[in-house]
Design an enzyme around this catalytic site. Structure first.
Site, PDB file in Angstrom:
ATOM      1  N   ALA A  69       4.054  26.597  12.932  1.00  0.00           N
ATOM      2  CA  ALA A  69       5.206  26.862  12.188  1.00  0.00           C
ATOM      3  C   ALA A  69       6.478  26.285  12.695  1.00  0.00           C
ATOM      4  O   ALA A  69       6.260  25.527  13.758  1.00  0.00           O
ATOM      5  CB  ALA A  69       5.176  28.626  12.797  1.00  0.00           C
ATOM      6  N   GLY A 108       0.072  27.329  13.669  1.00  0.00           N
ATOM      7  CA  GLY A 108       0.124  27.802  12.197  1.00  0.00           C
ATOM      8  C   GLY A 108      -0.438  26.929  11.378  1.00  0.00           C
ATOM      9  O   GLY A 108      -1.253  27.131  10.219  1.00  0.00           O
ATOM     10  N   GLU A 111      -4.227  27.534  11.627  1.00  0.00           N
ATOM     11  CA  GLU A 111      -4.543  28.929  10.836  1.00  0.00           C
ATOM     12  C   GLU A 111      -4.487  28.763   9.443  1.00  0.00           C
ATOM     13  O   GLU A 111      -5.212  29.343   8.717  1.00  0.00           O
ATOM     14  CB  GLU A 111      -3.462  29.775  11.230  1.00  0.00           C
ATOM     15  CG  GLU A 111      -3.539  30.064  12.718  1.00  0.00           C
ATOM     16  CD  GLU A 111      -2.161  31.051  13.255  1.00  0.00           C
ATOM     17  OE1 GLU A 111      -1.084  30.624  13.225  1.00  0.00           O
ATOM     18  OE2 GLU A 111      -2.529  32.245  13.491  1.00  0.00           O
ATOM     19  N   GLU A 131       0.401  28.649  20.690  1.00  0.00           N
ATOM     20  CA  GLU A 131       1.500  29.731  20.756  1.00  0.00           C
ATOM     21  C   GLU A 131       1.787  30.230  22.316  1.00  0.00           C
ATOM     22  O   GLU A 131       2.828  30.565  22.417  1.00  0.00           O
ATOM     23  CB  GLU A 131       1.150  30.848  19.677  1.00  0.00           C
ATOM     24  CG  GLU A 131       1.108  30.377  18.465  1.00  0.00           C
ATOM     25  CD  GLU A 131       0.051  29.757  17.669  1.00  0.00           C
ATOM     26  OE1 GLU A 131      -0.872  29.165  18.596  1.00  0.00           O
ATOM     27  OE2 GLU A 131      -0.200  29.377  16.591  1.00  0.00           O
TER      28      GLU A 131
HETATM   29  N1  CAA Z   1       8.776  23.229  14.627  1.00  0.00           N
HETATM   30  C1  CAA Z   1       9.771  22.766  14.517  1.00  0.00           C
HETATM   31  N2  CAA Z   1      10.191  21.427  15.104  1.00  0.00           N
HETATM   32  C2  CAA Z   1       9.161  20.655  15.678  1.00  0.00           C
HETATM   33  C3  CAA Z   1       7.832  21.512  15.835  1.00  0.00           C
HETATM   34  C4  CAA Z   1       7.603  22.639  15.316  1.00  0.00           C
HETATM   35  N3  CAA Z   1       6.328  23.588  15.433  1.00  0.00           N
HETATM   36  N4  CAA Z   1       6.959  20.651  16.587  1.00  0.00           N
HETATM   37  C5  CAA Z   1       7.706  19.526  16.662  1.00  0.00           C
HETATM   38  N5  CAA Z   1       9.043  19.746  16.163  1.00  0.00           N
HETATM   39  C6  CAA Z   1      10.336  18.460  16.266  1.00  0.00           C
HETATM   40  C7  CAA Z   1      10.520  18.203  17.834  1.00  0.00           C
HETATM   41  O1  CAA Z   1      11.475  19.413  18.055  1.00  0.00           O
HETATM   42  C8  CAA Z   1      10.968  16.874  17.773  1.00  0.00           C
HETATM   43  O2  CAA Z   1      12.299  16.966  17.023  1.00  0.00           O
HETATM   44  P1  CAA Z   1      13.476  16.054  17.591  1.00  0.00           P
HETATM   45  O3  CAA Z   1      12.971  14.592  17.214  1.00  0.00           O
HETATM   46  O4  CAA Z   1      14.483  16.591  16.747  1.00  0.00           O
HETATM   47  O5  CAA Z   1      13.654  16.254  18.835  1.00  0.00           O
HETATM   48  C9  CAA Z   1      10.063  16.365  16.549  1.00  0.00           C
HETATM   49  O6  CAA Z   1       9.673  17.512  15.799  1.00  0.00           O
HETATM   50  C10 CAA Z   1       8.908  15.558  16.986  1.00  0.00           C
HETATM   51  O7  CAA Z   1       8.148  15.947  18.093  1.00  0.00           O
HETATM   52  P2  CAA Z   1       7.907  15.492  19.656  1.00  0.00           P
HETATM   53  O8  CAA Z   1       8.929  14.818  20.035  1.00  0.00           O
HETATM   54  O9  CAA Z   1       7.399  16.613  20.093  1.00  0.00           O
HETATM   55  O10 CAA Z   1       6.868  14.483  18.888  1.00  0.00           O
HETATM   56  P3  CAA Z   1       5.313  14.093  19.609  1.00  0.00           P
HETATM   57  O11 CAA Z   1       4.862  13.195  18.734  1.00  0.00           O
HETATM   58  O12 CAA Z   1       5.495  13.755  21.076  1.00  0.00           O
HETATM   59  O13 CAA Z   1       4.289  15.642  19.709  1.00  0.00           O
HETATM   60  C11 CAA Z   1       3.522  17.466  18.698  1.00  0.00           C
HETATM   61  C12 CAA Z   1       4.239  16.042  18.451  1.00  0.00           C
HETATM   62  C13 CAA Z   1       2.215  17.415  19.485  1.00  0.00           C
HETATM   63  C14 CAA Z   1       3.175  18.212  17.195  1.00  0.00           C
HETATM   64  C15 CAA Z   1       4.718  18.214  19.530  1.00  0.00           C
HETATM   65  O14 CAA Z   1       5.746  18.224  19.022  1.00  0.00           O
HETATM   66  C16 CAA Z   1       4.252  19.606  19.643  1.00  0.00           C
HETATM   67  O15 CAA Z   1       3.190  20.361  20.517  1.00  0.00           O
HETATM   68  N6  CAA Z   1       4.865  20.729  18.833  1.00  0.00           N
HETATM   69  C17 CAA Z   1       4.702  22.094  18.816  1.00  0.00           C
HETATM   70  C18 CAA Z   1       3.421  22.502  18.233  1.00  0.00           C
HETATM   71  C19 CAA Z   1       3.565  23.987  18.300  1.00  0.00           C
HETATM   72  O16 CAA Z   1       3.571  24.939  19.402  1.00  0.00           O
HETATM   73  N7  CAA Z   1       2.819  24.548  17.367  1.00  0.00           N
HETATM   74  C20 CAA Z   1       2.643  25.792  17.270  1.00  0.00           C
HETATM   75  C21 CAA Z   1       3.994  26.567  16.675  1.00  0.00           C
HETATM   76  S1  CAA Z   1       3.824  28.436  16.770  1.00  0.00           S
HETATM   77  C22 CAA Z   1       3.152  28.783  15.356  1.00  0.00           C
HETATM   78  O17 CAA Z   1       2.458  28.032  14.708  1.00  0.00           O
HETATM   79  C23 CAA Z   1       3.139  30.491  15.226  1.00  0.00           C
HETATM   80  C24 CAA Z   1       2.116  31.150  14.359  1.00  0.00           C
HETATM   81  O18 CAA Z   1       0.916  31.229  14.613  1.00  0.00           O
HETATM   82  C25 CAA Z   1       2.860  31.574  13.365  1.00  0.00           C
END
Ligand code: CAA
Length: 696
Positions: A69, A108, A111, A131
């Site tokens: 998400a 998400g 999912e 999450e």
């Molecule tokens: N939402 C918004 N922004 C996100 C994001 C997300 N889920 N994931 C990454 N970003 C953004 C980061 O903030 C970063 O932004 P900036 O360049 O402005 O700083 C950019 O994307 C790149 O991210 P990383 O620097 O972390 O890049 P990476 O290649 O090292 O890692 C990644 C990539 C593994 C996807 C890592 O970003 C990550 O772990 N992201 C979070 C994943 C996560 O937690 N997803 C679950 C979300 S909650 C959910 O999905 C709820 C639900 O069930 C409804």
């Protein structure tokens, strides 16, 4: 011939005969923000109604399928369509829907894939439901669909740990149906055709039976109670998975209710803040400058710190020359590196072959001239200005032009160290935290004359080492140790006034700190603080309240864990308050004429946090830290600050700044020298502002 039609800015549909390919293109990580959800909903509805389309395949452009998400939308009013509705629509679709996954398909994103009828992973794929690390639970069907595919025990472990599962393991567990080489679009095209021809077996996850596993649920409940007594969402994750034996609609409703409880929790806000803090710190003015190339790195000093830094560099693939004048100390340092690497093998972080390669990259030397070909040198020698300036004078003579010279000093003036060279623009601070190969924080200290590309090189090195690199200006202790010195004084004052050290530690650990301040000092060595206090004795203001308990312990040689005793006795892995330390405390109270008073846990936490926040505000105010969020990152990644509270500045905002001002003014009635309201804190409180306002 295929035609491509844009549904909106981030979703396109490509029709290839009876197969429709839906592409998600929302850089950088294809987060399922509103436009993605809206576009997918529109696309699926249109394709379902389109008689010419008989199979649908989803894939994503760029580095990954949906990585979750859009976390930036958390805490805002939700906008339709929600992700659960998207996943349910995919599952309910009358036509087969295949998902092709690559990169990091997380949260998400997974999912969405679980809502599809067949999942193909591209080699290198990792899937996960992280999450819980953000204080929530998979709220779009993940807690109901993952156990239907992989079983309750597997889903519980995956959801409560948030870990990324490699494609092979995901296949074995049943989360994905196959692994296939190729470009995501090509795979999607082929798989769509296979689905409509019945060559791959598609099915709806929600219709699958799940075998009950009460034992796994009970075991996980007990494990979460043991491991995460202070956290909210891990327990809710277990509750949600436990509902998966109910009919899917019922389970999804339970999941949604639990998800909303998590979203409303302050822990969610703290954990999301920590997620962004880790990334925000990279946004520094020097980021626009190109970093210098770093090949071989020199490390000076083979003590615990130097060996730890060398280990961190070797683990990151850098060739290292470890230099130390004393050959015995050098041999010991090499031994420490070997031990550190062996530990990494034991913990599964490194293969045996990887360890051998790392050791092959290590050279040692007793003469600094061996560093002549180094591109960057980190000095981690004895913490004394004379020692440092002598080393930097020598480095100036032996290093090649353009080499970066870094000091790992914790407190000393880097401008003065830089002045010992003819090239102060090449000098900066790289302040590691012990153990340097484990701790995530790195303070990049930019001195008065540090060139921007040298600072950029410090950040680039931080990235190579996978550390959270935070920019700090020069001051006594930089961001972290300067704030720490201040809140430790608050702890010492409470100790003298009547709160016992084990009580203070316990109160702060119950608040969520990894360790209380006295336990930390015992672990690090009480002599470190003693040396610091002796260095500052001459300049200490006479009106400052001085607590000599730590000095008395050191005078006895009780330096903490390494000596077997300090505030605590450390015997056979057991730790208990040292009765002799308690006697010293009683003696110091009597000497100061203090009748000990009692403190509640709340008061201990309130005073400790007020001291931390006050000094943190000064650190932001005088520009040592760029923004409040940088301070949060320092405390979170270097000082055991509870992640779910987001860092001291985020916590301050949650308490309310006017309330903090009132508290500090109240404490000032007893000690007006120590307790002063920082002008920045007062200004923000008066203007109804928050520290968060200063982060952008
Ligand atoms: N939402 C918004 N922004 C996100 C994001 C997300 N889920 N994931 C990454 N970003 C953004 C980061 O903030 C970063 O932004 P900036 O360049 O402005 O700083 C950019 O994307 C790149 O991210 P990383 O620097 O972390 O890049 P990476 O290649 O090292 O890692 C990644 C990539 C593994 C996807 C890592 O970003 C990550 O772990 N992201 C979070 C994943 C996560 O937690 N997803 C679950 C979300 S909650 C959910 O999905 C709820 C639900 O069930 C409804």
């Amino acid at each position: 011939m295929s035609e491509i039609e844009a549904v909106n800015d981030v979703i396109t549909v490509e029709r290839a005969g009876p197969v429709a390919l839906v592409c998600i293109d929302n850089p950088p990580v294809n987060a399922a923000g509103h436009a993605v959800r809206d576009g997918l909903t529109t696309a699926i509805a249109a394709l379902e109604a389109d008689m010419d389309v008989r199979a649908i395949a989803l894939y994503a452009a760029g580095r990954t399928f949906i990585a979750g998400a859009d976390i930036r939308e958390f805490g805002r009013p939700p906008e339709d369509p929600w992700l659960p509705a998207v996943c349910n629509a995919l599952e309910a679709c009358a036509k087969p829907v295949v998902a092709v996954l690559h990169g990091t398909t997380l949260g998400g994103g997974l999912e969405v894939a679980l809502g599809c009828h067949y999942r193909i992973g591209v080699p290198g794929l990792k899937v996960g439901l992280p999450e819980v690390t953000l204080g929530i639970l998979p709220g779009a069907g993940g807690t109901q669909r993952a156990p239907r595919l992989a079983g309750i025990a597997f889903a519980l472990e995956m959801i409560t740990s948030g870990r990324q599962v490699p494609a092979e393991e995901a296949l074995e567990a049943g989360l994905i149906d196959e692994i296939r080489e190729g470009e995501p679009r090509d795979i999607a095209l082929a798989a769509g055709a296979e689905a409509l021809e019945g060559r791959i077996e598609t099915r709806r996850t929600g219709t699958l039976e799940v075998a009950p596993d009460d034992a796994a649920i009970a075991e996980m409940r007990a494990r979460m109670a043991r491991r995460h007594p202070l956290l909210f969402s891990p327990h809710k994750c277990v509750d949600a998975v436990a509902a998966c034996t109910k009919p899917i609609e019922e389970g999804l409703a339970i999941e949604r209710a639990l998800y909303e409880e998590c979203q409303a929790s302050p822990q969610r806000a703290g954990l999301v803040h920590a997620f962004f803090a880790e990334r925000a710190v990279a946004k520094v003015p020097e980021a626009a400058h190109a970093a210098r190339e770093i090949g071989r790195v020199g490390v000076i000093g083979a003590g615990t710190m130097g060996s730890g830094i060398a280990t961190a560099l070797l683990l990151a693939g850098c060739p290292v020359t470890l230099a130390e004048v004393n050959p015995e100390a050098l041999a010991r340092g090499r031994g420490t590196v070997e031990k550190n690497l062996a530990g990494a093998v034991t913990r599964g972080k490194l293969t045996e072959a990887g360890r051998d390669e790392a050791l092959a990259r290590l050279e040692t030397a007793t003469d600094l001239s061996a560093l002549a070909d180094a591109d960057l040198v980190v000095e981690a020698a004895f913490e004394e200005m004379g020692v440092k300036t002598e080393i930097f004078g020598t480095l100036d003579r032996v290093l090649k032009p353009g080499a970066v010279m870094a000091t790992n000093t914790s407190y000393l003036d880097i401008d003065e160290i830089a002045a010992a060279t003819s090239r102060p623009e090449d000098v900066l601070g790289l302040h590691f935290f012990s153990p340097a190969h484990v701790m995530k924080l790195l303070e990049v200290v930019v001195a008065a004359k540090t060139a921007p590309e040298v600072a950029a090189t410090g950040f680039a090195l931080g990235k190579t080492l996978r550390k959270v690199a935070v920019r700090s200006g020069v001051c006594d202790g930089f961001i972290g140790n300067r704030i720490m010195q201040h809140y430790r004084k608050a702890a010492d004052h409470m100790l003298l006034d009547g709160a016992d050290f084990d009580r203070i530690d316990a109160a702060l650990e119950a608040f969520g700190f990894a360790m209380g301040p006295f336990r930390v000092q015992d672990l690090a060595g009480l002599d470190i603080g003693w040396t610091y206090r002796k260095r500052h004795a001459a300049t200490r203001p006479p009106e400052e309240r001085y607590v000599a308990i730590g000095d008395r312990l050191c005078q006895e040689g009780w330096f903490g864990r390494k000596a077997g005793r300090g505030y605590y006795l450390h015997e056979d892995g057991d730790t208990r308050p040292n009765p002799d330390a308690q006697a010293i405390v009683a003696g110091e109270r009597a000497r100061a004429g203090i009748a000990p008073r009692s403190f509640t846990d709340e008061e201990i936490v309130a005073r400790y946090m007020a001291a931390m926040i006050a000094e943190a505000a000064r650190v932001v105010e005088d520009g040592t830290a760029l923004r409040p969020i940088d301070v949060d990152a320092v405390l979170l990644f270097g000082y055991g600050f509870p992640r779910f509270r987001g860092g001291p500045m985020h916590y301050a905002d949650s308490v309310g700044l006017p309330e903090l001002v009132r508290r500090i003014e109240g404490y000032a009635a007893q000690d007006a020298h120590f307790w002063q309201v920082p002008p920045l804190l007062r200004k923000l409180a008066d203007e109804d502002g928050r520290f968060a306002d200063l982060n952008s």
